[in-house]
Motif scaffolding. Structure first.
Motif, PDB file in Angstrom:
ATOM      1  N   ALA A 111       0.835  -1.208   0.000  1.00 18.06           N
ATOM      2  CA  ALA A 111       0.000   0.000   0.000  1.00 18.06           C
ATOM      3  C   ALA A 111       0.866   1.252   0.000  1.00 18.06           C
ATOM      4  N   GLY A 112       2.101   1.120  -0.464  1.00 20.74           N
ATOM      5  CA  GLY A 112       2.994   2.266  -0.501  1.00 20.74           C
ATOM      6  C   GLY A 112       3.583   2.568   0.865  1.00 20.74           C
ATOM      7  N   THR A 113       3.975   3.819   1.042  1.00 20.66           N
ATOM      8  CA  THR A 113       4.584   4.275   2.290  1.00 20.66           C
ATOM      9  C   THR A 113       3.561   5.087   3.078  1.00 20.66           C
ATOM     10  N   PRO A 114       3.498   4.907   4.394  1.00 20.73           N
ATOM     11  CA  PRO A 114       2.560   5.723   5.178  1.00 20.73           C
ATOM     12  C   PRO A 114       2.802   7.210   4.952  1.00 20.73           C
ATOM     13  N   ARG A 115       1.753   7.969   5.050  1.00 21.14           N
ATOM     14  CA  ARG A 115       1.828   9.398   4.806  1.00 21.14           C
ATOM     15  C   ARG A 115       2.508  10.122   5.965  1.00 21.14           C
ATOM     16  N   LYS A 116       3.195  11.214   5.663  1.00 22.44           N
ATOM     17  CA  LYS A 116       3.766  12.064   6.700  1.00 22.44           C
ATOM     18  C   LYS A 116       2.656  12.522   7.645  1.00 22.44           C
ATOM     19  N   PRO A 117       2.950  12.659   8.941  1.00 23.20           N
ATOM     20  CA  PRO A 117       4.262  12.696   9.569  1.00 23.20           C
ATOM     21  C   PRO A 117       4.871  11.335   9.890  1.00 23.20           C
ATOM     22  N   LEU A 118       4.186  10.239   9.566  1.00 28.93           N
ATOM     23  CA  LEU A 118       4.796   8.936   9.784  1.00 28.93           C
ATOM     24  C   LEU A 118       5.880   8.707   8.742  1.00 28.93           C
ATOM     25  N   ARG A 119       6.877   7.968   9.137  1.00 28.37           N
ATOM     26  CA  ARG A 119       7.992   7.664   8.255  1.00 28.37           C
ATOM     27  C   ARG A 119       7.996   6.178   7.953  1.00 28.37           C
ATOM     28  N   ALA A 120       8.664   5.812   6.887  1.00 28.79           N
ATOM     29  CA  ALA A 120       8.836   4.396   6.584  1.00 28.79           C
ATOM     30  C   ALA A 120       9.557   3.716   7.744  1.00 28.79           C
ATOM     31  N   LEU A 121       9.333   2.454   7.890  1.00 28.69           N
ATOM     32  CA  LEU A 121       9.892   1.710   9.019  1.00 28.69           C
ATOM     33  C   LEU A 121      11.415   1.709   8.975  1.00 28.69           C
ATOM     34  N   ALA A 122      12.034   1.905  10.136  1.00 33.38           N
ATOM     35  CA  ALA A 122      13.493   1.941  10.229  1.00 33.38           C
ATOM     36  C   ALA A 122      14.090   0.567   9.927  1.00 33.38           C
ATOM     37  N   ALA A 123      15.360   0.563   9.534  1.00 37.40           N
ATOM     38  CA  ALA A 123      16.021  -0.663   9.088  1.00 37.40           C
ATOM     39  C   ALA A 123      16.036  -1.733  10.172  1.00 37.40           C
ATOM     40  N   ASP A 124      16.280  -1.329  11.426  1.00 34.55           N
ATOM     41  CA  ASP A 124      16.337  -2.340  12.477  1.00 34.55           C
ATOM     42  C   ASP A 124      14.972  -2.973  12.713  1.00 34.55           C
ATOM     43  N   ARG A 125      13.917  -2.186  12.506  1.00 33.56           N
ATOM     44  CA  ARG A 125      12.569  -2.733  12.655  1.00 33.56           C
ATOM     45  C   ARG A 125      12.221  -3.638  11.471  1.00 33.56           C
ATOM     46  N   ILE A 126      12.748  -3.320  10.302  1.00 32.90           N
ATOM     47  CA  ILE A 126      12.528  -4.190   9.139  1.00 32.90           C
ATOM     48  C   ILE A 126      13.130  -5.566   9.401  1.00 32.90           C
ATOM     49  N   ALA A 127      14.324  -5.579   9.987  1.00 30.64           N
ATOM     50  CA  ALA A 127      14.970  -6.854  10.298  1.00 30.64           C
ATOM     51  C   ALA A 127      14.146  -7.650  11.296  1.00 30.64           C
ATOM     52  N   ALA A 128      13.635  -6.978  12.313  1.00 33.23           N
ATOM     53  CA  ALA A 128      12.791  -7.653  13.303  1.00 33.23           C
ATOM     54  C   ALA A 128      11.510  -8.164  12.658  1.00 33.23           C
ATOM     55  N   LEU A 129      10.978  -7.387  11.717  1.00 30.86           N
ATOM     56  CA  LEU A 129       9.758  -7.794  11.025  1.00 30.86           C
ATOM     57  C   LEU A 129      10.003  -9.050  10.202  1.00 30.86           C
ATOM     58  N   HIS A 130      11.101  -9.097   9.486  1.00 27.62           N
ATOM     59  CA  HIS A 130      11.444 -10.296   8.716  1.00 27.62           C
ATOM     60  C   HIS A 130      11.480 -11.520   9.623  1.00 27.62           C
ATOM     61  N   ALA A 131      12.109 -11.368  10.784  1.00 27.17           N
ATOM     62  CA  ALA A 131      12.221 -12.489  11.710  1.00 27.17           C
ATOM     63  C   ALA A 131      10.851 -12.909  12.239  1.00 27.17           C
ATOM     64  N   ALA A 132      10.012 -11.917  12.555  1.00 25.16           N
ATOM     65  CA  ALA A 132       8.695 -12.225  13.115  1.00 25.16           C
ATOM     66  C   ALA A 132       7.771 -12.871  12.084  1.00 25.16           C
ATOM     67  N   LEU A 133       7.918 -12.493  10.822  1.00 25.04           N
ATOM     68  CA  LEU A 133       7.083 -13.097   9.783  1.00 25.04           C
ATOM     69  C   LEU A 133       7.410 -14.571   9.605  1.00 25.04           C
ATOM     70  N   GLY A 134       8.668 -14.927   9.785  1.00 27.33           N
ATOM     71  CA  GLY A 134       9.056 -16.326   9.683  1.00 27.33           C
ATOM     72  C   GLY A 134       8.512 -16.978   8.429  1.00 27.33           C
ATOM     73  N   PRO A 135       7.848 -18.138   8.579  1.00 28.19           N
ATOM     74  CA  PRO A 135       7.315 -18.843   7.399  1.00 28.19           C
ATOM     75  C   PRO A 135       5.963 -18.319   6.928  1.00 28.19           C
ATOM     76  N   LEU A 136       5.465 -17.230   7.535  1.00 26.68           N
ATOM     77  CA  LEU A 136       4.102 -16.787   7.249  1.00 26.68           C
ATOM     78  C   LEU A 136       3.907 -16.427   5.784  1.00 26.68           C
ATOM     79  N   ARG A 137       4.939 -15.855   5.140  1.00 19.94           N
ATOM     80  CA  ARG A 137       4.789 -15.493   3.737  1.00 19.94           C
ATOM     81  C   ARG A 137       4.506 -16.717   2.865  1.00 19.94           C
ATOM     82  N   GLU A 138       5.231 -17.797   3.133  1.00 22.85           N
ATOM     83  CA  GLU A 138       5.018 -19.027   2.359  1.00 22.85           C
ATOM     84  C   GLU A 138       3.663 -19.642   2.688  1.00 22.85           C
ATOM     85  N   ILE A 139       3.288 -19.598   3.964  1.00 26.28           N
ATOM     86  CA  ILE A 139       1.994 -20.158   4.376  1.00 26.28           C
ATOM     87  C   ILE A 139       0.862 -19.393   3.710  1.00 26.28           C
TER      88      ILE A 139
END
Length: 296
Positions: A264-292
């Motif tokens: 859905a694109g990037t959230p509108r200002k004043p929110l910012r795109a997710l920081a890199a460290d949070r992206i890494a945590a998100l990848h880990a939390a998603l785990g196999p969910l994308r394949e499922i």
């Protein structure tokens, strides 16, 4: 849950924005079609996850009108019509009705609004007079107003007041609302199966943006009393649903949706795109969910 007009999973749709920060209506239409194809039969347009507070009234109305037109009776439509002034809420609600919405979700008065029960009841009575079923919104940490069981029972006496969405994140408090015997909708992502077990009548779920099929599967299992299956499915959802609740909720939902193919694109200002460290945590939390999700 079938006797309740807004039962099951209602997707709090992420509003798409283009690179210039404008509402991306072609992507809005495409995403709605994808969610309908996934089995979603309830949408909340201009939701909190959809950045209601960062859209102008005209933009929010356009999202509601365009979304309802695309859905065209294939799913129910709840429109958020919250505003600071009761007159504005009523006007927004009437426009949502004209656009084809089936109900509205409305925050109690906030930012120096009334906090006494009489004031809250008067406010919702005025909104309900606009002609659509009203879902109250219990998010006390954000607006400073708590819908208690006693207040809920008073609100339920208003013709047209349909339910309360509880986003407090407090399962004990939500269970107390459920024990009134009135329909309660869970709005706290990490509580989904527990709220259903406690007797929640429906869900308004932002995290379902990035895993609609898996979220529907856990709701279906719970609805059929297959709690072992619900727990098994929830095990794949739980890490990321807990992560998004820890902070940066909207940004994390948008980032997760991009990773699972529901961008859905990037959230509108004043929110910012997710920081890199949070992206890494998100990848880990998603785990196999994308394949499922892709396999369902």
């Amino acid at each position: 849950m079938s006797s309740f007009a807004f039962s099951g999973l209602n997707l709090a749709l992420a509003t798409p924005f283009d690179d210039a920060g404008r509402v991306d209506f072609p992507r809005l239409e495409a995403n709605i079609e994808r969610y309908l194809d996934a089995g979603i039969r309830g949408f909340v347009l201009s939701s909190g996850t959809g950045m209601h507070v960062y859209m102008s009234p005209e933009e929010a109305q356009a999202v509601i009108a365009r979304g309802a037109k695309v859905i065209n009776g294939r799913a129910r439509v709840i429109a958020q019509t919250s505003a600071l002034m009761a007159e504005d809420v009523v006007a927004r609600t009437r426009r949502a009705a004209d656009a084809g919405a089936d109900g509205v979700m409305v925050l109690p008065p906030f930012f120096e609004g009334p906090t006494d029960d009489d004031g809250i009841v008067d406010f919702y009575a005025e909104v309900a007079g606009a002609g659509l079923p009203v879902i109250g919104y219990n998010v006390p940490h954000a607006v400073g107003v708590e819908i208690t069981p006693a207040l809920f029972q008073r609100l339920a006496q208003i013709p047209g007041f349909a339910s309360v969405k509880d986003s407090s994140g407090d399962l004990a408090a939500q269970a107390a609302l459920i024990r009134t015997g009135l329909p309660v909708m869970n709005g706290a992502d990490p509580l989904v199966p527990y709220a259903l077990l406690a007797g929640a009548s429906g869900l308004i779920w932002g995290g379902a943006n990035f895993a609609p099929r898996t979220c529907l599967a856990v709701v279906k299992a719970a609805g059929e009393g297959r709690w072992a299956d619900a727990r098994r499915i929830w095990a794949d959802l739980e890490p990321v649903m807990s992560l998004i609740w820890e902070g940066n909720y909207v940004q994390t939902v948008y980032a997760a949706a991009a990773l699972t193919g529901y961008a859905a694109g990037t959230p509108r200002k004043p929110l910012r795109a997710l920081a890199a460290d949070r992206i890494a945590a998100l990848h880990a939390a998603l785990g196999p969910l994308r394949e499922i999700e892709a396999a369902l």
